[in-house]
Design an enzyme around this catalytic site. Structure first.
Site, PDB file in Angstrom:
ATOM      1  N   CYS A   1      -4.118  -1.561   7.531  1.00 41.38           N
ATOM      2  CA  CYS A   1      -3.784  -0.278   6.907  1.00 41.38           C
ATOM      3  C   CYS A   1      -2.565  -0.416   5.994  1.00 41.38           C
ATOM      4  O   CYS A   1      -1.427  -0.482   6.470  1.00 41.38           O
ATOM      5  CB  CYS A   1      -3.531   0.748   8.015  1.00 41.38           C
ATOM      6  SG  CYS A   1      -2.951   2.340   7.428  1.00 41.38           S
TER       7      CYS A   1
ATOM      8  N   CYS B   1      -0.099   2.472   6.134  1.00 37.96           N
ATOM      9  CA  CYS B   1       0.762   2.438   7.317  1.00 37.96           C
ATOM     10  C   CYS B   1       1.871   1.396   7.160  1.00 37.96           C
ATOM     11  O   CYS B   1       3.018   1.648   7.513  1.00 37.96           O
ATOM     12  CB  CYS B   1      -0.042   2.069   8.562  1.00 37.96           C
ATOM     13  SG  CYS B   1      -1.548   3.044   8.782  1.00 37.96           S
ATOM     14  N   ASP B   2       1.534   0.223   6.657  1.00 35.47           N
ATOM     15  CA  ASP B   2       2.448  -0.913   6.787  1.00 35.47           C
ATOM     16  C   ASP B   2       2.982  -1.476   5.467  1.00 35.47           C
ATOM     17  O   ASP B   2       3.844  -2.357   5.482  1.00 35.47           O
ATOM     18  CB  ASP B   2       1.739  -2.046   7.561  1.00 35.47           C
ATOM     19  CG  ASP B   2       1.413  -1.616   8.987  1.00 35.47           C
ATOM     20  OD1 ASP B   2       2.158  -0.781   9.530  1.00 35.47           O
ATOM     21  OD2 ASP B   2       0.416  -2.104   9.549  1.00 35.47           O
TER      22      ASP B   2
END
Ligand SMILES: Cc1cc2nc3c(=O)[nH]c(=O)nc-3n(C[C@H](O)[C@H](O)[C@H](O)COP(=O)(O)OP(=O)(O)OC[C@H]3O[C@@H](n4cnc5c(N)ncnc54)[C@H](O)[C@@H]3O)c2cc1C
Length: 307
Positions: free
Chosen positions: A131, A134-135
């Site tokens: 993701c 997300c990261d």
């Protein structure tokens, strides 16, 4: 007879449990093969509102569980292996034991497809990710790699160029499933390099507890080599966990639940929440938000039925 059985104990299921329990519905939550869901396998979560310093994924989802238990939600181990949603009360087969329920909330998520490399699972949350939203932020000025040849891979690669100094897209063929527009956008981005006809044999280095390099192989020549990277993003799709409901709950061609508006499915009394329906956002906060919606919808449904 349960008022509501919630299937799945990720952000969506646990949040649905908080709301259903506070509505005094005494929900039963079936935890499944991955108690805590996808957040239980990650490390720092920096984009869930309310935590200015971030919070560890397992701690976040465990907190939501404890909050639900505080209001009377009950959690059970096991998985739903079969569902009878044709007649009411609905019945769920939880590891061989049938449980009746007036309403059901399906919050079983969608599992990321991984490459099944020897070290991949050990480095999830430590440089291996599925993701970019997300990261990506963790890779400012660093070198990352994206695996895949579809639209998601191109989107992740483009997004990562906001942070990373270099994004290498690794694809096993030299033609791409990605749409022309997405591919052209990636090709026009000077930070993105393409490595085609190439597969990853493994990701390193478990001794450092962080991604430092990968072993690549050219599928045409058989040549192998190492390449230094700091982040490794696998973008080869997700598998919605909807097998027990197939043939009853309406699913799209990839197996995601089809939304009939306000967290409802095609079956009155059966609701959905989180990544099992949402192929677009796939975030902890959106899953939690949908868990809230599903629980309120279930509560109102029960009320109209006089429960
Ligand atoms: C490595 C990684 C890092 C991530 N980082 C972030 C981040 O930083 N921020 C962010 O917002 N999002 C992040 N995400 C995405 C986020 O984790 C998901 O969007 C979110 O977990 C979706 O929640 P969910 O409850 O819908 O599904 P899931 O978390 O997938 O939970 C599904 C649940 O259903 C259960 N289940 C499945 N089948 C059955 C069955 N048959 N019977 C019973 N139970 C079943 C599973 O055991 C699990 O408990 C990350 C994801 C990954 C993989």
């Amino acid at each position: 007879m349960r008022n509501v059985i919630i299937i799945g104990s990720g952000c969506a299921g646990n949040t649905a449990a908080v709301y259903a329990a506070r509505a005094n519905l005494k929900p039963l939550v079936v935890g499944g093969h991955e108690p805590g869901g996808q957040l239980s396998i990650t490390s720092l979560v920096e984009n869930f509102p309310g935590f200015p310093e971030g919070i560890q994924g397992p701690e976040l989802v465990e907190n939501i569980r404890r909050q639900a238990e505080h209001f009377g939600a009950e959690f059970t181990h096991g998985s739903v292996i079969e569902a009878d949603l044709r007649t009411r009360p609905f019945r769920l087969n939880i590891d061989g034991e049938w449980q009746p329920a007036r309403t059901v909330i399906i919050a079983t998520g969608a599992s990321a497809r991984w490459l099944n490399l020897p070290n991949e699972q050990k480095l999830i949350g430590h440089g291996v990710s599925s993701c970019a939203t997300c990261d990506g932020f963790f890779y400012r000025g660093k070198k990352v790699m994206v695996i895949g040849g579809g639209d998601t891979a191109m989107e992740e690669a483009n997004f990562l160029t906001r942070f990373a100094s270099e994004v290498a897209v690794v694809h096993r063929r030299d033609d791409f499933r990605a749409s022309k527009i997405m591919l052209d956008r990636a090709r026009a981005n000077s930070k993105i390099k393409f490595l085609t006809n190439t597969v990853v044999d493994d990701v390193h280095d478990i001794n450092h507890g962080a991604v430092t390099a990968v072993t690549l192989r050219n599928v045409k020549t058989g040549e192998t080599w190492q390449r230094d990277v700091d982040g490794f993003f696998v973008a080869i799709g997700h598998i919605p966990n909807t097998k027990p409901f197939a043939g009853q709950v309406e699913l799209d061609d990839e197996g995601y639940i089809v939304d009939h508006g306000n967290a409802t499915t095609n079956i009155p009394g059966v609701f959905h929440a989180g990544d099992v329906q949402d192929r677009l956002y796939r975030q902890a906060i959106t899953a939690a938000g949908m868990g809230c919606m599903a629980a309120i919808a279930a509560e109102r449904f029960l009320e109209t039925e006089g429960h």
